[in-house]
Scaffold this motif. Sequence first.
Motif, PDB file in Angstrom:
ATOM      1  N   SER A 107     -41.874  70.611 135.415  1.00 49.80           N
ATOM      2  CA  SER A 107     -42.028  71.662 134.401  1.00 49.80           C
ATOM      3  C   SER A 107     -40.713  71.781 133.640  1.00 49.80           C
ATOM      4  CB  SER A 107     -42.395  72.996 135.069  1.00 49.80           C
ATOM      5  OG  SER A 107     -43.626  72.895 135.740  1.00 49.80           O
ATOM      6  N   HIS A 135     -45.386  64.468 128.156  1.00 50.42           N
ATOM      7  CA  HIS A 135     -46.343  65.482 127.698  1.00 50.42           C
ATOM      8  C   HIS A 135     -45.552  66.534 126.933  1.00 50.42           C
ATOM      9  CE1 HIS A 135     -49.642  68.495 127.941  1.00 50.42           C
ATOM     10  NE2 HIS A 135     -48.650  69.356 128.077  1.00 50.42           N
ATOM     11  N   THR A 163     -43.991  62.693 135.284  1.00 48.88           N
ATOM     12  CA  THR A 163     -44.337  63.282 133.991  1.00 48.88           C
ATOM     13  C   THR A 163     -43.311  64.341 133.615  1.00 48.88           C
ATOM     14  OG1 THR A 163     -46.706  62.940 134.317  1.00 48.88           O
ATOM     15  CG2 THR A 163     -46.067  64.580 132.682  1.00 48.88           C
ATOM     16  N   LYS A 197     -43.225  67.407 131.709  1.00 48.78           N
ATOM     17  CA  LYS A 197     -44.246  68.336 131.191  1.00 48.78           C
ATOM     18  C   LYS A 197     -43.563  69.391 130.320  1.00 48.78           C
ATOM     19  CE  LYS A 197     -47.773  71.611 132.794  1.00 48.78           C
ATOM     20  NZ  LYS A 197     -48.679  71.314 131.683  1.00 48.78           N
ATOM     21  N   ALA A 215     -45.348  66.005 138.135  1.00 47.79           N
ATOM     22  CA  ALA A 215     -44.952  66.602 136.848  1.00 47.79           C
ATOM     23  C   ALA A 215     -43.802  67.584 137.024  1.00 47.79           C
ATOM     24  CB  ALA A 215     -46.140  67.296 136.189  1.00 47.79           C
ATOM     25  N   MET A 237     -44.345  71.913 128.123  1.00 43.87           N
ATOM     26  CA  MET A 237     -45.455  72.761 127.671  1.00 43.87           C
ATOM     27  C   MET A 237     -45.075  73.666 126.510  1.00 43.87           C
ATOM     28  SD  MET A 237     -43.945  73.471 130.685  1.00 43.87           S
ATOM     29  CE  MET A 237     -42.733  74.676 131.197  1.00 43.87           C
ATOM     30  N   LEU A 280     -55.224  68.394 135.341  1.00 51.38           N
ATOM     31  CA  LEU A 280     -53.967  69.089 135.583  1.00 51.38           C
ATOM     32  C   LEU A 280     -54.175  70.028 136.759  1.00 51.38           C
ATOM     33  CD1 LEU A 280     -51.052  69.636 134.598  1.00 51.38           C
ATOM     34  CD2 LEU A 280     -51.976  71.555 133.296  1.00 51.38           C
ATOM     35  N   ASP A 337     -56.194  70.052 127.024  1.00 46.17           N
ATOM     36  CA  ASP A 337     -55.058  70.846 126.563  1.00 46.17           C
ATOM     37  C   ASP A 337     -55.080  71.129 125.071  1.00 46.17           C
ATOM     38  OD1 ASP A 337     -52.823  72.348 126.877  1.00 46.17           O
ATOM     39  OD2 ASP A 337     -51.472  70.694 127.341  1.00 46.17           O
ATOM     40  N   ARG A 372     -52.483  65.036 137.805  1.00 42.35           N
ATOM     41  CA  ARG A 372     -51.151  65.437 137.344  1.00 42.35           C
ATOM     42  C   ARG A 372     -50.840  66.754 138.045  1.00 42.35           C
ATOM     43  NH1 ARG A 372     -49.965  65.630 131.036  1.00 42.35           N
ATOM     44  NH2 ARG A 372     -49.845  63.379 131.383  1.00 42.35           N
TER      45      ARG A 372
END
Length: 616
Positions: free
Chosen positions: A145, A204, A173, A175, A143, A177, A82, A14, A115
């Motif tokens: 989002s 993350h 997780t 996540k 995960a 982003m 991922l 990533d 993940r």
Amino acid sequence: MGRKLQFTDVTLRDAHQSLFATRMKTKDMIDIAPIIDKAGFWSVEMWGGATFDACLRFLREDPWERLRILKKLMPNSKLQMLLRGQNLIGYKHYSDDVVKAFVRKAAENGIDIFRIFDALNDLRNVEVAVETAKECGKIVEGAISYTVSPVHTEDLYIELALQYKEMGADIITIKDMASLLSPERAYSLVKALKEEVGLPVHIHTHCTSGMAEMAQLKAVEAGADMIDVATSPLASDTSHPCAETMAFVFKGFGYEVPLEVEALSKMAKHFKEVRKHYKKYDMDFKGVDAGVLQHQIPGGMMSNLVNQLKEQGALDKLDEVLKEIPRVREDLGYPPLVTPTSQIVGTQSVLNVLSGERYKMITQETKNYVRGLYGKSPAPIKEGIIKKILGDEQPITCRPADLLEPELEQRRKEIESLAKSEEDVLSYCIFPQVAKEFFEWREKVKKGEIPAISEEDLADTMESDKLCPQPLAPTEFVVNVHGESYHVKIAGVGHKTEGRKPYFIKIDGRLEEVVVEPLVEVVPTAGEVEISGGLTSSSRRPKAIKEGDVSSPMPAKVVEIRVEEGQQVKEGDVVAMVEAMKMQNEVHAPITGIVKAIYVKSGDQVNPDEAIMTIE
């Protein structure tokens, strides 16, 4: 000593996806891999996301081979990937048989931790991947989002985590982003997850907004068990918190930090030099972008968005695109901006800006999203948008993959002449055209017909003149063909066969292979050359100037021609499919009539000013 805090290193996936469009080559990972293996990370994320696509499309590498190489070099590390649920590592849903086969092969080749997420948090789309990974005895991170919108509440996230736990996920997780996780929300959400779900929590997040380190600190205070970090030369900006810094900070707070300082130092020294090799893809952005709190574009999407606009010659439109993205996102029911929805929203926003009219051009992926083929949108899609995009068609309400027929065996038959392994078949299932081109390139290299060099390396050697000895003639020209001027650079020469000699060249910045036949006469004239005869190139296509000329809305690759010469078509019929910015776009007939001539084939590169076909 306080409780133990675990770290996942994302440098090999990533971090470079967020900073320089996923262009890091395996060769830049090999020497440092044994050092990473001894650094004390709980896991190393090195696969999935956009790495698979980038390996095949740009780097001329087999992503499965990268996985096997790094597994061998890092025997003590848990390798992590991922996985986009039913999307796997692609941009659409794949049938259940492909999902199961892919997860099993990934596990077999070396992935220890999956993940798994769905861009819309529609967990119907992760069930098969989670179940298969658990059957393989692997660790599953469910995960969520993370995003911010009127419908994304803490209660929603708790419910999603409980659903993951019911499926058998080992870890939850968060996540983040797009760097939207604020310190107070991080503390509150992690505390609630620990109390109501009871699974380990992994954080993350990205540094784009400037909140990542604070969010991680408060998340750990609330009970988070693991955090994602990157080595210092590839940290911060649109990437992730720095491994060295976060290790120092948490050790100072009394946490047990298992990372080896000397290994982290060696990693930093190595990747400081590596990053220099990718300057042309590197983000110009340095520091903090508070604007992300409005446009919500994740780091990986931002670097690719900038690169895509550069390819379109429209980087000056970036600000307009950033303003359009939140509007498109609201229209489509507030999807979190993560692959593939980030590409769908981003590309549609680019088309809205470049065409000068919202939804004048609509990608196939946008249509499929509105149809419900990616899952249920977090909020209802605006009725006007549904009508504009689908007409009278009604969206589906079932699990999208339930509509897909098994496809693995059919794909295997299609590619059996080029596929060398089951992994090749799976690559073809996910990226049919890109994988096929890679396999064909691989065969040509094996036969000695072309040099074993990627498009990226061709561009590099073209600049540095490393590919071949200093030529007697110039390697850069202005070429005039029928009154049109083209800027041409010669990048390499292939092997002559049957009187035909291939050249690898750049035409106006676009890499092409042209074949020179004996008919060609090249006459230098004061820095320019006139070419006549057998030049096989896109420059021979007519310009799209007549009412019935069909053209691509942007520079693109032809995916499919859906008509034949002599066929009757109606205005608005789909006559071709082209791919630009990783999304497929329909090309429509501008008038009703007969297809008089077709000038391209599948795989050809086209420009907006060139006619794909003519209808009369």
